[in-house]
Design a protein around this motif. Structure first.
Motif, PDB file in Angstrom:
ATOM      1  N   UNK A 388      32.509  36.388  -1.005  1.00  0.00           N
ATOM      2  CA  UNK A 388      31.050  36.334  -1.154  1.00  0.00           C
ATOM      3  C   UNK A 388      30.561  37.320  -2.198  1.00  0.00           C
ATOM      4  N   UNK A 389      29.481  36.960  -2.875  1.00  0.00           N
ATOM      5  CA  UNK A 389      28.869  37.854  -3.849  1.00  0.00           C
ATOM      6  C   UNK A 389      27.931  38.810  -3.125  1.00  0.00           C
ATOM      7  N   UNK A 390      27.514  39.871  -3.815  1.00  0.00           N
ATOM      8  CA  UNK A 390      26.648  40.869  -3.180  1.00  0.00           C
ATOM      9  C   UNK A 390      25.327  40.248  -2.753  1.00  0.00           C
ATOM     10  N   UNK A 391      24.809  39.311  -3.561  1.00  0.00           N
ATOM     11  CA  UNK A 391      23.557  38.662  -3.198  1.00  0.00           C
ATOM     12  C   UNK A 391      23.658  37.883  -1.897  1.00  0.00           C
ATOM     13  N   UNK A 406      24.203  47.291  10.467  1.00  0.00           N
ATOM     14  CA  UNK A 406      25.566  47.772  10.259  1.00  0.00           C
ATOM     15  C   UNK A 406      26.326  46.667   9.530  1.00  0.00           C
ATOM     16  N   UNK A 407      26.909  46.996   8.387  1.00  0.00           N
ATOM     17  CA  UNK A 407      27.585  46.005   7.553  1.00  0.00           C
ATOM     18  C   UNK A 407      29.096  46.193   7.636  1.00  0.00           C
ATOM     19  N   UNK A 408      29.810  45.107   7.985  1.00  0.00           N
ATOM     20  CA  UNK A 408      31.265  45.119   8.111  1.00  0.00           C
ATOM     21  C   UNK A 408      31.861  44.194   7.050  1.00  0.00           C
ATOM     22  N   UNK A 412      39.250  45.030   2.039  1.00  0.00           N
ATOM     23  CA  UNK A 412      39.267  46.177   1.123  1.00  0.00           C
ATOM     24  C   UNK A 412      38.739  45.793  -0.249  1.00  0.00           C
ATOM     25  N   UNK A 413      38.955  44.528  -0.652  1.00  0.00           N
ATOM     26  CA  UNK A 413      38.511  44.089  -1.970  1.00  0.00           C
ATOM     27  C   UNK A 413      36.993  43.938  -2.062  1.00  0.00           C
ATOM     28  N   UNK A 414      36.314  43.957  -0.924  1.00  0.00           N
ATOM     29  CA  UNK A 414      34.861  43.765  -0.912  1.00  0.00           C
ATOM     30  C   UNK A 414      34.085  45.078  -0.833  1.00  0.00           C
ATOM     31  N   UNK A 415      34.776  46.212  -0.935  1.00  0.00           N
ATOM     32  CA  UNK A 415      34.080  47.477  -0.711  1.00  0.00           C
ATOM     33  C   UNK A 415      32.977  47.705  -1.739  1.00  0.00           C
ATOM     34  N   UNK A 416      33.236  47.384  -3.013  1.00  0.00           N
ATOM     35  CA  UNK A 416      32.208  47.593  -4.033  1.00  0.00           C
ATOM     36  C   UNK A 416      31.068  46.582  -3.881  1.00  0.00           C
ATOM     37  N   UNK A 417      31.424  45.341  -3.575  1.00  0.00           N
ATOM     38  CA  UNK A 417      30.413  44.305  -3.364  1.00  0.00           C
ATOM     39  C   UNK A 417      29.508  44.670  -2.194  1.00  0.00           C
ATOM     40  N   UNK A 418      30.121  45.103  -1.092  1.00  0.00           N
ATOM     41  CA  UNK A 418      29.350  45.478   0.096  1.00  0.00           C
ATOM     42  C   UNK A 418      28.483  46.702  -0.169  1.00  0.00           C
ATOM     43  N   UNK A 421      25.472  45.594  -2.054  1.00  0.00           N
ATOM     44  CA  UNK A 421      24.551  44.880  -1.167  1.00  0.00           C
ATOM     45  C   UNK A 421      23.786  45.859  -0.285  1.00  0.00           C
ATOM     46  N   UNK A 422      24.482  46.857   0.247  1.00  0.00           N
ATOM     47  CA  UNK A 422      23.823  47.856   1.107  1.00  0.00           C
ATOM     48  C   UNK A 422      22.753  48.606   0.325  1.00  0.00           C
ATOM     49  N   UNK A 423      23.071  48.957  -0.921  1.00  0.00           N
ATOM     50  CA  UNK A 423      22.106  49.692  -1.743  1.00  0.00           C
ATOM     51  C   UNK A 423      20.875  48.850  -2.022  1.00  0.00           C
TER      52      UNK A 423
END
Length: 574
Positions: A388-391, A406-408, A412-418, A421-423
């Protein structure tokens, strides 16, 4: 930094266009959402267009990253154009997003078809023409006054232009902008609401980005990268204030500028159904006929065995069933047009009050999605090779409708995307905590200790601790020969990965999984979680449960069905 103009349409121009279009839609998203009254006044056209282009841009960046990792040679125009089209296809959202995906696919067919290093103004004219024609064919019942009208006008204007790509792009933009202003005279629901077509407005923003790609200037701007400011809003495509409403048209009584959704209260199907479909062309032709009889707003885009299907129906199950008969549907999204939209009685009622706290989780299969949903989480389904993309994560956070989230990410590959999104969600005023779960089994452990009644910080600490105390593993099949931490594997070997690294290479699923379990339990453990993929025989889980029961007396085992999760088996040890 000012955009460096591109002389020809090459791979770098594709990359630049996707990035600029994403920026433009990001600035215009809320304004486009606000004027969304057709075909359904659900206020998400701008968001859907943004998510579609984000998926296209992500695919193009992945192609460039692949080449950069392999050497100095960069991708060809064909590589970039095909990636753009494929990314848009798999990430298309909503009616307008699906049509935009077909527009980009039509352009890619021309840009990639000649296998040239670049395309000139003549090639861009052909690409825009093919895009508009293919998008119109993809819609079961084309309606004038929509994004289709704007796309056709852009292609017509480009066809009469002379010169390089910059001149052709500018002509297409001017033609689209003129057509957009005329849409209220073509569609009564727009006239009543006092707005232009939302999808068409989004396409104008995308074409403005195309102009900037080749000239370095935003149409209507004063120089490279310039944007006109209207109040607190940023207009990135040169339209004057109030351009969402044609001159001389007054919004309905009680409706703010651009907020014409209430005016569009019409009856219609109750559900929007979208899915990707792997199917042959002949099967898709039959599918079109069946879905056309079930509902409206039918758009089927794609080709070469992969399609994106969008339809509004009352019987969502029948729409999915039709896809199953045609081929293999996946990434299925069913949205109910609930209170406040054009299809619900009592439209215009105030939105439901936010809940105190919610959990949003990325999950790799339908089975786990059901498990997480039952536990109260809002889920985002991630298919193998289709992260999934950040959007999309931001959309899920908003859909959770909570003050605290709370975002799960569960990967590991989604850490930057997540994190992105959180920001973005925090910028909306939400309180968001990102727990760096690297596997769905860690997410299960975190969700098991989640207590929305306690203080937010305490809940986050407890969930983080539970996830961190869970070792994770997966059993998968090697796709190619490769060097690993456990030696060289061959295509078809069964791999046991512990905490992300290959620890066991075998030729039997049960034996490999048993070896992985023994290694993990040698360090201790009280609970084993097994998540079985849909292609894995159930006997594998049965034998593993027996092995744990007989060899580790104090350890309990829990089994879940994961569905099409990519890995044959996920393992968690707490």
């Amino acid at each position: 930094m000012a955009q460096v103009p591109q002389t020809f349409f090459d791979a770098l121009a594709v990359r630049a266009w996707c990035g600029l279009a994403l920026d433009a839609l990001g600035r215009a998203r809320e304004e486009i959402d606000a004027i969304n009254v057709y075909p359904v006044a659900d206020g998400d056209t701008g968001t859907n267009l943004y998510l579609t282009v984000e998926s296209a841009a992500t695919a193009v960046e992945a192609v460039f990253a692949g080449y950069e990792a392999g050497g100095p040679e960069g991708p060809t125009l064909a590589d970039a154009a095909r990636a753009m089209a494929h990314g848009a296809l798999i990430g298309a959202r909503g009616n307008s997003g699906t049509i935009l995906a077909q527009l980009l696919r039509g352009m890619a067919q021309v840009l990639a078809g000649e296998e040239a290093a670049h395309a000139d103004g003549q090639g861009l004219r052909r690409a825009l023409r093919t895009a508009a024609d293919s998008a119109r064919r993809a819609v079961a019942h084309p309606v004038e006054g929509t994004v289709l009208t704007v796309a056709t006008a852009a292609a017509d204007a480009a066809g009469g232009a002379e010169g390089d790509c910059g001149e052709v792009a500018r002509a297409a933009y001017d033609g689209a902008r003129t057509a957009l202003a005329a849409t209220p005279g073509q569609l009564a629901v727009l006239q009543r609401a006092g707005v232009v077509d939302a999808g068409g407005k989004g396409l104008v923003a995308v074409l403005a980005a195309l102009v900037e790609t080749f000239t370095g200037e935003t149409p209507g701007g004063t120089g490279p990268g310039a944007h006109a400011r209207v109040g607190h809003a940023r207009v990135g495509h040169g339209e004057p204030a109030g351009a969402g409403r044609p001159a001389g048209v007054t919004p309905p009584a009680g409706c703010a500028d651009g907020g014409g959704a209430a005016e569009a209260a019409v009856t219609g199907p109750a559900f929007e159904v979208i899915y990707l479909l792997e199917a042959e062309d002949t099967a898709v032709q039959r599918l079109r006929q069946r879905l056309d009889a079930l509902g409206d707003s039918l758009v089927v885009v794609g080709g070469d065995g992969l399609w994106n299907v969008h339809v509004h129906v009352d019987d969502a199950g029948a729409a999915v069933e039709a896809g199953v008969e045609a081929g293999r549907p996946h990434r299925i999204r069913i949205t109910h047009f609930g209170a406040g939209d054009a299809h619900a009685p009592g439209a215009g009622r105030p939105p439901a009050e936010r809940v105190a706290r919610a959990v949003v989780a990325v999950v790799p299969g339908e089975g786990l999605a059901g498990l997480y949903t039952e536990a109260g989480a809002t889920t985002v389904l991630a298919r193998p090779g289709e992260p999934p993309a950040s959007g999309e994560l931001v959309d899920a956070v908003r859909r959770a409708h909570a003050h605290e989230v709370v975002l799960l990410p569960n990967d590991a590959e989604l850490r930057h995307t997540a994190a992105a999104a959180a920001e973005q969600a925090r910028a909306d005023g939400l309180r968001v905590a990102l727990i760096p779960t690297r596997s769905a089994v860690q997410g299960i452990a975190a969700l098991a200790v989640h207590e929305p009644e306690r203080r937010f910080d305490e809940d986050v600490v407890a969930m983080t601790s539970a996830a961190g105390a869970t070792r994770y593993a997966e059993i998968a099949v090697a796709e190619r020969q490769s060097w690993t931490m456990a030696g060289i594997c061959q295509a078809g070997d069964v791999l046991g990965l512990i905490d992300g690294d290959v620890a066991v290479i075998g030729d039997d699923v049960t034996a490999t999984a048993t070896a992985v379990l023994d290694r993990m339990l040698s360090a201790g453990g009280e609970m084993v979680t097994l998540v079985l993929g849909d292609e894995t025989p159930h006997t594998v889980a049965t034998r593993l449960e027996t092995h744990v029961r007989e060899g580790y007396l104090a350890v309990d085992t829990v089994l879940h069905q994961g569905g099409r999760q990519g890995a044959l088996l996920l393992i968690g040890v707490e």
